[in-house]
Design a protein around this motif. Structure first.
Motif, PDB file in Angstrom:
ATOM      1  N   VAL A  96      40.456  79.732  99.430  1.00  0.00           N
ATOM      2  CA  VAL A  96      40.745  78.433 100.441  1.00  0.00           C
ATOM      3  C   VAL A  96      39.553  77.742 100.407  1.00  0.00           C
ATOM      4  O   VAL A  96      38.547  78.229 101.127  1.00  0.00           O
ATOM      5  N   ILE A  97      39.940  76.387  99.964  1.00  0.00           N
ATOM      6  CA  ILE A  97      38.741  75.526 100.035  1.00  0.00           C
ATOM      7  C   ILE A  97      38.821  74.439 101.195  1.00  0.00           C
ATOM      8  O   ILE A  97      39.738  73.743 101.156  1.00  0.00           O
ATOM      9  N   THR A  98      37.894  74.375 101.785  1.00  0.00           N
ATOM     10  CA  THR A  98      37.576  73.205 102.791  1.00  0.00           C
ATOM     11  C   THR A  98      36.159  72.587 102.387  1.00  0.00           C
ATOM     12  O   THR A  98      35.246  73.126 101.868  1.00  0.00           O
ATOM     13  N   GLY A  99      35.958  71.353 103.007  1.00  0.00           N
ATOM     14  CA  GLY A  99      34.504  70.609 102.718  1.00  0.00           C
ATOM     15  C   GLY A  99      34.251  69.458 102.467  1.00  0.00           C
ATOM     16  O   GLY A  99      35.479  68.496 102.568  1.00  0.00           O
ATOM     17  N   TRP A 100      33.207  68.982 102.039  1.00  0.00           N
ATOM     18  CA  TRP A 100      32.765  67.710 101.877  1.00  0.00           C
ATOM     19  C   TRP A 100      32.092  67.764 100.494  1.00  0.00           C
ATOM     20  O   TRP A 100      31.607  68.486 100.240  1.00  0.00           O
ATOM     21  N   VAL A 122      43.254  74.024  98.241  1.00  0.00           N
ATOM     22  CA  VAL A 122      42.469  72.918  98.778  1.00  0.00           C
ATOM     23  C   VAL A 122      43.299  72.537  99.984  1.00  0.00           C
ATOM     24  O   VAL A 122      44.386  72.153  99.991  1.00  0.00           O
ATOM     25  N   VAL A 123      42.642  72.526 101.393  1.00  0.00           N
ATOM     26  CA  VAL A 123      43.171  72.300 102.495  1.00  0.00           C
ATOM     27  C   VAL A 123      42.868  70.796 102.770  1.00  0.00           C
ATOM     28  O   VAL A 123      41.922  70.107 103.174  1.00  0.00           O
ATOM     29  N   ALA A 124      44.068  69.915 102.707  1.00  0.00           N
ATOM     30  CA  ALA A 124      43.868  68.779 102.626  1.00  0.00           C
ATOM     31  C   ALA A 124      43.469  68.157 104.022  1.00  0.00           C
ATOM     32  O   ALA A 124      42.867  66.869 104.108  1.00  0.00           O
ATOM     33  N   ASP A 125      43.845  68.633 105.187  1.00  0.00           N
ATOM     34  CA  ASP A 125      43.225  68.148 106.420  1.00  0.00           C
ATOM     35  C   ASP A 125      42.044  68.775 106.564  1.00  0.00           C
ATOM     36  O   ASP A 125      41.440  68.311 107.705  1.00  0.00           O
ATOM     37  N   ALA A 126      41.263  69.575 105.720  1.00  0.00           N
ATOM     38  CA  ALA A 126      39.972  70.121 105.973  1.00  0.00           C
ATOM     39  C   ALA A 126      39.009  69.658 105.015  1.00  0.00           C
ATOM     40  O   ALA A 126      37.868  70.253 104.925  1.00  0.00           O
TER      41      ALA A 126
END
Length: 176
Positions: A96-100, A122-126
């Motif tokens: 599960v991927i979050t980030g910039w 990929v977490v769209a809101d994160a």
């Protein structure tokens, strides 16, 4: 395919202090990343973090850093090439991927993980980028490449599986 806490890892990509002022809706992506990290801790999901050239961009934001057992430093945009992300993930196949930044490090790391046979969510809101257009293009490209685009709440409730889960009430407090 439904996410399972026992088969998942949470990856926090480059949530670094010096990047924050340049990131569109940075606070919102941090807030969702934090909810995921808190839920991951409650549900025994390992949390990993990466940092892009930390000597220049600084460390991971403290609120998120406390959930990862150290950060993997890198200079490459794809963490699969720049650090031992594969070794850190171990046997857990769901990432599960979050980030910039969505269109650079998130995108290239997701592609690397997909190439390695991992199931990438990929977490769209994160996730975020400097511009909304870059984030939108990245999510479309990721979806076309086989990554599953999800929201933080989708992930949390899939990890829980059942309202009878012993940690349901604790996790529900994070959602409300």
């Amino acid at each position: 395919m439904t996410l399972e806490a026992g088969r998942s890892s949470l990856l926090l990509i480059d949530f670094q202090e010096k990047l924050m002022p340049a990131i569109d809706a940075a606070e919102a992506s941090v807030r969702e990343g934090l909810r995921l990290a808190q839920s991951a801790r409650l549900l025994d999901v390992p949390v990993l973090a990466t940092e892009q050239t930390p000597d220049r961009l600084g460390p991971t934001i403290p609120a998120l850093a406390e959930f990862a057992a150290g950060a993997l430093a890198k200079t490459t945009f794809d963490a699969c090439r720049g650090c031992d992300i594969e070794g850190a993930l171990g046997a857990r196949q769901q990432v599960v991927i979050t980030g910039w930044e969505s269109h650079v490090c998130v995108l290239q790391t997701a592609f690397g993980l997909l190439s390695a046979g991992r199931r990438v969510h990929v977490v769209a809101d994160a996730v975020s980028s400097r511009t909304p257009a870059n984030k939108t293009a990245a999510l479309a490209r990721l979806s076309a490449a086989g990554a599953v685009i999800v929201t933080a709440e989708m992930v949390i409730f899939e990890w829980l599986t059942d309202a009878k889960h012993p940690r349901f009430r604790d996790v529900l407090k994070l959602v409300k």
